[in-house]
Write a protein that holds these residues in place. Structure first.
Motif, PDB file in Angstrom:
ATOM      1  N   HIS A 145       7.047  -0.932 -15.192  1.00 21.84           N
ATOM      2  CA  HIS A 145       6.411  -2.125 -14.647  1.00 21.84           C
ATOM      3  C   HIS A 145       4.909  -1.928 -14.488  1.00 21.84           C
ATOM      4  N   ARG A 146       4.186  -3.003 -14.691  1.00 23.88           N
ATOM      5  CA  ARG A 146       2.735  -2.999 -14.509  1.00 23.88           C
ATOM      6  C   ARG A 146       2.421  -3.816 -13.270  1.00 23.88           C
ATOM      7  N   PHE A 147       1.553  -3.275 -12.437  1.00 26.38           N
ATOM      8  CA  PHE A 147       1.125  -3.968 -11.227  1.00 26.38           C
ATOM      9  C   PHE A 147      -0.382  -4.146 -11.269  1.00 26.38           C
ATOM     10  N   GLU A 148      -0.817  -5.333 -10.930  1.00 31.48           N
ATOM     11  CA  GLU A 148      -2.233  -5.633 -10.814  1.00 31.48           C
ATOM     12  C   GLU A 148      -2.423  -6.246  -9.440  1.00 31.48           C
ATOM     13  N   LEU A 149      -3.113  -5.495  -8.568  1.00 31.73           N
ATOM     14  CA  LEU A 149      -3.221  -5.884  -7.166  1.00 31.73           C
ATOM     15  C   LEU A 149      -4.675  -5.984  -6.725  1.00 31.73           C
ATOM     16  N   ALA A 150      -4.899  -6.833  -5.749  1.00 30.81           N
ATOM     17  CA  ALA A 150      -6.153  -6.870  -5.005  1.00 30.81           C
ATOM     18  C   ALA A 150      -5.786  -6.529  -3.570  1.00 30.81           C
ATOM     19  N   LEU A 151      -6.507  -5.592  -2.969  1.00 30.13           N
ATOM     20  CA  LEU A 151      -6.255  -5.169  -1.600  1.00 30.13           C
ATOM     21  C   LEU A 151      -7.481  -5.497  -0.764  1.00 30.13           C
ATOM     22  N   MET A 152      -7.330  -6.409   0.175  1.00 29.70           N
ATOM     23  CA  MET A 152      -8.448  -6.896   0.966  1.00 29.70           C
ATOM     24  C   MET A 152      -8.306  -6.447   2.416  1.00 29.70           C
ATOM     25  N   LYS A 153      -9.386  -5.855   2.926  1.00 30.42           N
ATOM     26  CA  LYS A 153      -9.408  -5.414   4.322  1.00 30.42           C
ATOM     27  C   LYS A 153     -10.476  -6.197   5.071  1.00 30.42           C
ATOM     28  N   ALA A 154     -10.115  -6.610   6.288  1.00 31.65           N
ATOM     29  CA  ALA A 154     -11.046  -7.319   7.159  1.00 31.65           C
ATOM     30  C   ALA A 154     -10.590  -7.120   8.605  1.00 31.65           C
ATOM     31  N   ASP A 155     -11.509  -7.178   9.533  1.00 28.07           N
ATOM     32  CA  ASP A 155     -11.164  -7.041  10.947  1.00 28.07           C
ATOM     33  C   ASP A 155     -10.160  -8.107  11.377  1.00 28.07           C
TER      34      ASP A 155
END
Length: 88
Positions: free
Chosen positions: A26-36
């Motif tokens: 499987h191929r995964f394409e992710l965006a991981l966003m961090k914020a307070d």
């Protein structure tokens, strides 16, 4: 044009990491966003399936959680579960 009331409206600095990897078949394409605003959780966005969830180390280990949130098979979810701790 009439004013539209908002319950919240604010701007906040974020950090976004884009990762693409293969796990098993499987191929995964992710965006991981961090914020307070996310209270020590990370907004994980599956770019292929247009699904997102707030995750932390505790929530990724819950049975059936990733499967439900990202509409993954048990095998796909387990492969993703192996990568997420290092990404969060």
């Amino acid at each position: 044009m009439a004013e539209r009331p908002f319950l919240e409206d604010f701007t906040q600095e974020t950090s976004t990491r884009f990762v693409c990897f293969t796990a098993g078949s499987h191929r995964f394409e992710l965006a991981l966003m961090k914020a307070d605003h996310f209270n020590n959780q990370t907004m994980v966005i599956n770019l292929h399936k247009n699904r997102q969830a707030l995750l932390d180390h505790e929530t990724i280990s819950k049975d059936g959680h990733l499967e439900h949130l990202f509409q993954l098979s048990a095998i796909e979810a387990e492969e993703l579960r192996n990568y997420l701790p290092d990404l969060l």
